[in-house]
Design a protein around this motif. Structure first.
Motif, mmCIF file in Angstrom:
data_model
loop_
_atom_site.group_PDB
_atom_site.id
_atom_site.type_symbol
_atom_site.label_atom_id
_atom_site.label_comp_id
_atom_site.label_asym_id
_atom_site.label_seq_id
_atom_site.Cartn_x
_atom_site.Cartn_y
_atom_site.Cartn_z
ATOM 1 N N SER A 28 0.831 -1.207 0.000
ATOM 2 C CA SER A 28 0.000 0.000 0.000
ATOM 3 C C SER A 28 0.864 1.256 0.000
ATOM 4 O O SER A 28 0.584 2.219 -0.720
ATOM 5 N N ALA A 29 1.908 1.249 0.814
ATOM 6 C CA ALA A 29 2.818 2.394 0.842
ATOM 7 C C ALA A 29 3.465 2.611 -0.521
ATOM 8 O O ALA A 29 3.558 3.744 -1.010
ATOM 9 N N THR A 39 5.304 11.438 -2.490
ATOM 10 C CA THR A 39 6.744 11.244 -2.344
ATOM 11 C C THR A 39 7.049 11.016 -0.868
ATOM 12 O O THR A 39 6.714 11.855 -0.040
ATOM 13 N N PRO A 40 7.677 9.899 -0.522
ATOM 14 C CA PRO A 40 7.955 9.622 0.892
ATOM 15 C C PRO A 40 9.138 10.436 1.405
ATOM 16 O O PRO A 40 10.093 10.701 0.675
ATOM 17 N N CYS A 41 9.047 10.803 2.667
ATOM 18 C CA CYS A 41 10.178 11.474 3.311
ATOM 19 C C CYS A 41 11.163 10.410 3.814
ATOM 20 O O CYS A 41 10.908 9.208 3.691
ATOM 21 N N ALA A 42 12.250 10.856 4.397
ATOM 22 C CA ALA A 42 13.278 9.916 4.876
ATOM 23 C C ALA A 42 12.730 8.986 5.958
ATOM 24 O O ALA A 42 13.036 7.793 5.970
ATOM 25 N N LEU A 43 11.900 9.496 6.867
ATOM 26 C CA LEU A 43 11.344 8.647 7.916
ATOM 27 C C LEU A 43 10.313 7.665 7.362
ATOM 28 O O LEU A 43 10.190 6.544 7.862
ATOM 29 N N CYS A 44 9.581 8.081 6.328
ATOM 30 C CA CYS A 44 8.632 7.161 5.682
ATOM 31 C C CYS A 44 9.384 5.963 5.104
ATOM 32 O O CYS A 44 8.960 4.817 5.254
ATOM 33 N N LEU A 45 10.481 6.251 4.437
ATOM 34 C CA LEU A 45 11.281 5.171 3.846
ATOM 35 C C LEU A 45 11.876 4.273 4.927
ATOM 36 O O LEU A 45 11.915 3.054 4.774
ATOM 37 N N SER A 146 -1.928 10.152 10.049
ATOM 38 C CA SER A 146 -1.069 10.185 8.863
ATOM 39 C C SER A 146 -0.682 8.764 8.491
ATOM 40 O O SER A 146 -1.035 7.794 9.179
ATOM 41 N N PHE A 147 0.094 8.643 7.416
ATOM 42 C CA PHE A 147 0.618 7.330 7.039
ATOM 43 C C PHE A 147 1.402 6.722 8.208
ATOM 44 O O PHE A 147 1.316 5.522 8.471
ATOM 45 N N ALA A 148 2.172 7.558 8.904
ATOM 46 C CA ALA A 148 2.962 7.068 10.040
ATOM 47 C C ALA A 148 2.054 6.547 11.148
ATOM 48 O O ALA A 148 2.326 5.503 11.753
ATOM 49 N N GLY A 149 0.977 7.253 11.423
ATOM 50 C CA GLY A 149 0.033 6.809 12.445
ATOM 51 C C GLY A 149 -0.628 5.490 12.086
ATOM 52 O O GLY A 149 -0.790 4.599 12.929
ATOM 53 N N TRP A 150 -1.014 5.361 10.824
ATOM 54 C CA TRP A 150 -1.614 4.102 10.378
ATOM 55 C C TRP A 150 -0.598 2.970 10.418
ATOM 56 O O TRP A 150 -0.946 1.820 10.679
ATOM 57 N N ASN A 151 0.666 3.294 10.179
ATOM 58 C CA ASN A 151 1.712 2.281 10.268
ATOM 59 C C ASN A 151 1.845 1.767 11.701
ATOM 60 O O ASN A 151 2.086 0.572 11.904
ATOM 61 N N VAL A 152 1.678 2.649 12.682
ATOM 62 C CA VAL A 152 1.740 2.218 14.079
ATOM 63 C C VAL A 152 0.661 1.172 14.340
ATOM 64 O O VAL A 152 0.924 0.100 14.901
ATOM 65 N N ILE A 153 -0.557 1.479 13.913
ATOM 66 C CA ILE A 153 -1.670 0.542 14.125
ATOM 67 C C ILE A 153 -1.412 -0.780 13.408
ATOM 68 O O ILE A 153 -1.555 -1.858 13.997
#
Length: 171
Positions: A28-29, A39-45, A146-153
């Motif tokens: 999905s990402a 475009t993903p940031c460094a932390l997204c990657l 955010s994408f990061a928050g959904w990644n936590v879940i």
């Protein structure tokens, strides 16, 4: 005997579910990146790394279960997957905190830019000109996350599935 077959089936089901979940999450990402244009940031990657390492381990757990290898191999693989997903959750919490301004992001995060070009003719020149987006700004929020928050879940749920499968003991 029925209990050991049930435990074996639970481990196999957990291995399949967690591996499919990891593939779906990182897929999905990648879809949002390559199809959606985010475009993903460094932390997204960085948050994708636990998935890239854990997916082959999950496949190993599935194969070990299918080929009836010793139980400790399946359980160990599931524990490793669970630990990787907890690391992923930690990275997601860190990134979410950066986005909400709870703490500063790494100095390596850029200050923002437009998306990366798809024009192959100007690709080499654009590598020097285009910077990844800032880690401080969420590209998209869905239901407040955010994408990061959904990644936590996703990471916590996947870790739970992996640890559940690893906890099934043979009778």
């Amino acid at each position: 005997m029925a209990r050991s077959v049930s435990a074996e089936k639970s481990r196999r089901t957990s291995a399949v579910l967690v591996t499919a979940g990891m593939i779906f999450t990182v897929g999905s990402a990648l879809g949002f990146q390559h199809i959606g244009g985010y475009t993903p940031c460094a932390l997204c990657l960085l948050q994708r790394d636990p998935y890239y390492y854990a997916i082959p381990v999950g496949i190993l757990a599935i194969a070990a279960s299918l080929f009836k290898l010793p139980v400790w191999i399946v359980r160990s693989a599931l524990i490793l997957v669970g630990l990787a997903m907890l690391i992923g959750a930690g990275l997601g919490i860190y990134h979410s905190g950066v986005e909400w301004g709870f703490w500063p992001g790494p100095v390596t995060c850029a200050t923002g830019s437009p998306s990366i070009t798809t024009n192959a003719g100007s690709l080499l020149g654009d590598l020097n000109a285009i910077k990844p987006p800032s880690c401080n700004d969420a590209a998209l929020r869905v239901l407040g996350l955010s994408f990061a928050g959904w990644n936590v879940i996703a990471s916590i749920v996947l870790a739970g599935i992996a640890f559940f499968g690893a906890s099934r003991r043979q009778a």
